[in-house]
Design a protein around this motif. Structure first.
Motif, mmCIF file in Angstrom:
data_model
loop_
_atom_site.group_PDB
_atom_site.id
_atom_site.type_symbol
_atom_site.label_atom_id
_atom_site.label_comp_id
_atom_site.label_asym_id
_atom_site.label_seq_id
_atom_site.Cartn_x
_atom_site.Cartn_y
_atom_site.Cartn_z
ATOM 1 N N ILE A 31 0.863 -1.174 0.000
ATOM 2 C CA ILE A 31 0.000 0.000 0.000
ATOM 3 C C ILE A 31 0.901 1.226 0.000
ATOM 4 N N SER A 32 0.594 2.175 -0.858
ATOM 5 C CA SER A 32 1.416 3.385 -0.949
ATOM 6 C C SER A 32 1.298 4.217 0.316
ATOM 7 N N PRO A 33 2.437 4.623 0.872
ATOM 8 C CA PRO A 33 2.367 5.563 1.998
ATOM 9 C C PRO A 33 2.027 6.954 1.468
ATOM 10 N N LEU A 34 1.524 7.808 2.321
ATOM 11 C CA LEU A 34 1.258 9.185 1.920
ATOM 12 C C LEU A 34 2.565 9.976 1.959
ATOM 13 N N ALA A 35 2.798 10.767 0.929
ATOM 14 C CA ALA A 35 3.974 11.634 0.911
ATOM 15 C C ALA A 35 3.845 12.642 2.045
ATOM 16 N N THR A 36 4.974 13.035 2.591
ATOM 17 C CA THR A 36 4.992 14.044 3.655
ATOM 18 C C THR A 36 5.245 15.425 3.048
ATOM 19 N N VAL A 37 4.911 16.448 3.804
ATOM 20 C CA VAL A 37 5.207 17.811 3.360
ATOM 21 C C VAL A 37 6.712 17.957 3.148
ATOM 22 N N SER A 80 -0.134 8.877 -4.388
ATOM 23 C CA SER A 80 0.565 8.723 -5.664
ATOM 24 C C SER A 80 2.041 9.120 -5.527
ATOM 25 N N VAL A 81 2.282 10.263 -4.919
ATOM 26 C CA VAL A 81 3.674 10.712 -4.731
ATOM 27 C C VAL A 81 4.390 9.810 -3.727
ATOM 28 N N GLY A 82 3.726 9.495 -2.621
ATOM 29 C CA GLY A 82 4.343 8.646 -1.593
ATOM 30 C C GLY A 82 4.707 7.269 -2.119
ATOM 31 N N GLY A 83 3.872 6.709 -2.981
ATOM 32 C CA GLY A 83 4.173 5.399 -3.572
ATOM 33 C C GLY A 83 5.400 5.429 -4.468
ATOM 34 N N THR A 84 5.540 6.497 -5.242
ATOM 35 C CA THR A 84 6.714 6.621 -6.114
ATOM 36 C C THR A 84 7.977 6.817 -5.279
ATOM 37 N N VAL A 85 7.885 7.619 -4.232
ATOM 38 C CA VAL A 85 9.041 7.811 -3.335
ATOM 39 C C VAL A 85 9.414 6.472 -2.692
ATOM 40 N N ALA A 86 8.426 5.753 -2.187
ATOM 41 C CA ALA A 86 8.698 4.456 -1.549
ATOM 42 C C ALA A 86 9.311 3.464 -2.537
ATOM 43 N N ALA A 87 8.814 3.452 -3.765
ATOM 44 C CA ALA A 87 9.358 2.543 -4.780
ATOM 45 C C ALA A 87 10.814 2.891 -5.101
#
Length: 177
Positions: A31-37, A80-87
């Motif tokens: 599950i994609s995490p939420l991107a942080t500020v 969406s952003v958090g998932g790309t960062v995590a990947a």
């Protein structure tokens, strides 16, 4: 939604493989995490980020983006952003672990082995929001997930470390652009 359908299709393809083929697939779905500020402002203007997150965009800005503002869309955007960062972080960390293991084996001359550091990859099916700019969004993109992921990587692993660890010129270019 459509991303759930993509995940289910990929999982079905993996399940359809023979046991031998499945054993060669190193793939897990998360599950994609939420991107942080903090992650977002590595790339985007903090005032713009805060205005979007708090629903303070103008009607013209929302029209330019292509979506009306809603809390549900904020969460989808952060995912969406958090998932790309995590990947991106996952692939780089796996690369570093493999690289370290191979260097140890080389140093200790522990038998033959295949250098598979170049096979480290990760994907995010909901990513690719590349039409966003530093202080505004457009083309259905609020934030640039790829640029945020690259900047988070560069912040966590400074450029000399990225270049030093990488043996592949293409890989260096992908991480630094």
């Amino acid at each position: 939604g459509k991303y759930r359908e993509v995940r289910i299709a990929l999982q079905s393809k993996i399940e359809a493989l023979s046991q031998d083929e499945q054993s060669k697939v190193d793939c897990d779905f998360r599950i994609s995490p939420l991107a942080t500020v903090e992650q977002l402002i590595t790339t985007h203007d903090e005032h713009y980020v805060q205005r979007y997150l708090n629903g303070k965009m103008t009607e013209l800005e929302n029209r330019n983006i292509g979506f009306p503002w809603s809390l549900q869309h904020v969460n989808r955007t952060l995912s969406s952003v958090g998932g790309t960062v995590a990947a991106a972080l996952s692939a780089w960390e796996k690369y570093c672990k493999r690289h370290e293991l191979i260097q140890k084996k080389k140093h200790n001359r522990q038998g033959s082995f295949e250098d598979t550091t170049h096979l480290c990859w990760s994907a995010h099916v909901a990513g690719g929001t590349h039409h966003a700019f530093k202080d505004y969004g457009e083309g259905f993109c609020i934030f640039s997930d790829i640029a945020v992921a690259a900047n988070v990587l560069l912040q966590k692993y400074p450029a000399p470390a990225l270049i030093q660890q990488s043996n592949n010129h293409t890989q260096k270019n992908q991480l630094s652009t």
